[in-house]
Design a protein around this motif. Structure first.
Motif, PDB file in Angstrom:
ATOM      1  N   ALA A  41       0.789  -1.003   0.116  1.00 27.93           N
ATOM      2  CA  ALA A  41      -0.089   0.094   0.083  1.00 27.93           C
ATOM      3  C   ALA A  41       0.906   1.303  -0.126  1.00 27.93           C
ATOM      4  O   ALA A  41       0.417   2.199  -0.627  1.00 27.93           O
ATOM      5  N   GLU A  42       2.024   1.171   0.726  1.00 24.44           N
ATOM      6  CA  GLU A  42       2.862   2.447   0.667  1.00 24.44           C
ATOM      7  C   GLU A  42       3.561   2.438  -0.538  1.00 24.44           C
ATOM      8  O   GLU A  42       3.549   3.466  -1.088  1.00 24.44           O
ATOM      9  N   LEU A  43       3.852   1.369  -1.186  1.00 16.68           N
ATOM     10  CA  LEU A  43       4.483   1.342  -2.510  1.00 16.68           C
ATOM     11  C   LEU A  43       3.589   2.112  -3.689  1.00 16.68           C
ATOM     12  O   LEU A  43       3.917   2.768  -4.398  1.00 16.68           O
ATOM     13  N   LYS A  44       2.239   1.786  -3.531  1.00 12.62           N
ATOM     14  CA  LYS A  44       1.391   2.377  -4.249  1.00 12.62           C
ATOM     15  C   LYS A  44       1.060   3.779  -4.236  1.00 12.62           C
ATOM     16  O   LYS A  44       0.830   4.606  -5.327  1.00 12.62           O
ATOM     17  N   ASN A  45       1.271   4.246  -3.144  1.00 16.60           N
ATOM     18  CA  ASN A  45       1.121   5.767  -2.852  1.00 16.60           C
ATOM     19  C   ASN A  45       2.424   6.564  -2.569  1.00 16.60           C
ATOM     20  O   ASN A  45       2.581   7.557  -2.070  1.00 16.60           O
ATOM     21  N   LEU A  46       3.459   5.794  -3.266  1.00 15.16           N
ATOM     22  CA  LEU A  46       4.932   6.352  -3.250  1.00 15.16           C
ATOM     23  C   LEU A  46       4.675   7.748  -3.816  1.00 15.16           C
ATOM     24  O   LEU A  46       5.586   8.554  -3.124  1.00 15.16           O
ATOM     25  N   TYR A  47       4.132   8.064  -4.658  1.00 13.67           N
ATOM     26  CA  TYR A  47       4.352   9.488  -5.425  1.00 13.67           C
ATOM     27  C   TYR A  47       3.023  10.381  -4.955  1.00 13.67           C
ATOM     28  O   TYR A  47       2.503  11.062  -5.857  1.00 13.67           O
ATOM     29  N   GLY A  48       2.458   9.932  -3.782  1.00 10.87           N
ATOM     30  CA  GLY A  48       1.213  10.497  -3.604  1.00 10.87           C
ATOM     31  C   GLY A  48       0.800  10.308  -2.214  1.00 10.87           C
ATOM     32  O   GLY A  48       1.640   9.592  -1.505  1.00 10.87           O
ATOM     33  N   GLY A  49      -0.658  10.669  -1.882  1.00  9.96           N
ATOM     34  CA  GLY A  49      -0.828  10.140  -0.476  1.00  9.96           C
ATOM     35  C   GLY A  49      -0.708  11.122   0.813  1.00  9.96           C
ATOM     36  O   GLY A  49      -0.701  10.569   1.802  1.00  9.96           O
ATOM     37  N   GLY A  50      -0.209  12.254   0.526  1.00  9.80           N
ATOM     38  CA  GLY A  50       0.064  13.404   1.342  1.00  9.80           C
ATOM     39  C   GLY A  50       1.394  13.324   2.046  1.00  9.80           C
ATOM     40  O   GLY A  50       1.651  14.310   2.916  1.00  9.80           O
ATOM     41  N   ILE A  51       2.204  12.381   2.066  1.00  8.87           N
ATOM     42  CA  ILE A  51       3.492  12.424   2.578  1.00  8.87           C
ATOM     43  C   ILE A  51       4.463  12.200   1.531  1.00  8.87           C
ATOM     44  O   ILE A  51       4.207  11.679   0.348  1.00  8.87           O
ATOM     45  N   SER A  52       5.748  12.588   2.183  1.00  9.50           N
ATOM     46  CA  SER A  52       7.052  12.542   0.800  1.00  9.50           C
ATOM     47  C   SER A  52       7.110  10.884   0.482  1.00  9.50           C
ATOM     48  O   SER A  52       6.760   9.894   1.198  1.00  9.50           O
ATOM     49  N   LYS A  53       7.854  10.826  -0.417  1.00 12.92           N
ATOM     50  CA  LYS A  53       8.262   9.723  -1.022  1.00 12.92           C
ATOM     51  C   LYS A  53       9.266   8.903  -0.022  1.00 12.92           C
ATOM     52  O   LYS A  53       9.346   7.633   0.075  1.00 12.92           O
ATOM     53  N   GLU A  54      10.078   9.756   0.791  1.00 14.58           N
ATOM     54  CA  GLU A  54      10.747   9.077   1.642  1.00 14.58           C
ATOM     55  C   GLU A  54      10.072   8.429   2.973  1.00 14.58           C
ATOM     56  O   GLU A  54      10.507   7.442   3.447  1.00 14.58           O
ATOM     57  N   GLU A  55       9.055   9.242   3.073  1.00 18.48           N
ATOM     58  CA  GLU A  55       8.260   8.792   4.343  1.00 18.48           C
ATOM     59  C   GLU A  55       7.526   7.422   4.135  1.00 18.48           C
ATOM     60  O   GLU A  55       7.435   6.559   4.894  1.00 18.48           O
ATOM     61  N   HIS A  56       7.111   7.375   2.808  1.00 10.55           N
ATOM     62  CA  HIS A  56       6.672   6.222   2.168  1.00 10.55           C
ATOM     63  C   HIS A  56       7.535   5.068   2.163  1.00 10.55           C
ATOM     64  O   HIS A  56       7.101   3.949   2.669  1.00 10.55           O
ATOM     65  N   LEU A  57       8.774   5.383   1.849  1.00 11.83           N
ATOM     66  CA  LEU A  57       9.816   4.396   1.908  1.00 11.83           C
ATOM     67  C   LEU A  57      10.203   3.898   3.199  1.00 11.83           C
ATOM     68  O   LEU A  57      10.444   2.557   3.526  1.00 11.83           O
ATOM     69  N   LYS A  58      10.376   4.802   4.011  1.00 14.67           N
ATOM     70  CA  LYS A  58      10.479   4.452   5.549  1.00 14.67           C
ATOM     71  C   LYS A  58       9.346   3.739   6.138  1.00 14.67           C
ATOM     72  O   LYS A  58       9.674   2.704   6.830  1.00 14.67           O
ATOM     73  N   ASN A  59       8.138   3.879   5.848  1.00 13.29           N
ATOM     74  CA  ASN A  59       7.152   3.081   6.272  1.00 13.29           C
ATOM     75  C   ASN A  59       7.210   1.753   5.614  1.00 13.29           C
ATOM     76  O   ASN A  59       6.811   0.586   6.238  1.00 13.29           O
TER      77      ASN A  59
END
Length: 122
Positions: free
Chosen positions: A48-66
């Motif tokens: 789910a984080e990968l799908k939202n990597l370039y969106g979803g309200g937080i930075s790409k780095e935050e998605h990757l950390k998640n």
């Protein structure tokens, strides 16, 4: 197959069907299945984080950390599953089959974690 997998418990089980149902395999396998369910859930969260990597309200780095957090948790659950086989007396054939299956999943999960970790370094 049933006889072979339970023969190592013959001195404990004797003819008692209740003892047969509570051999160490049952609780250990049950726990392992729960750990694998957790692993699947955590990997779904990582996806789910990968799908939202370039969106979803937080930075790409935050998605990757998640993603790293979720994949790391999944790897921990894999290890927890197989650790119980070391702590309990379990039929060797059963142990080998489960460890082989979990090992394959762990390799893929570990590779994913390494890729995410390396990506975060750049």
């Amino acid at each position: 197959m049933c006889y072979n997998s339970l023969s190592s418990y013959s001195s404990t089980i004797k003819a008692d069907p209740i003892k047969l149902c509570t051999t160490p395999e049952v609780p250990v396998l049950k726990d392992c299945v729960e750990e694998m369910k957790d692993t699947v859930d955590e990997l779904k969260q990582a996806m789910a984080e990968l799908k939202n990597l370039y969106g979803g309200g937080i930075s790409k780095e935050e998605h990757l950390k998640n993603m790293k957090t979720w994949v790391s948790a999944a790897l921990t659950d894999d290890t927890t599953c197989t650790d119980e086989f070391e702590e309990e007396e379990v039929n060797e054939e059963t142990k080998k089959k489960v460890e082989k299956a979990v090992s394959e999943l762990s390799k893929t999960t570990s590779n994913t974690l390494a890729l995410i970790t390396n990506y975060l370094r750049f």
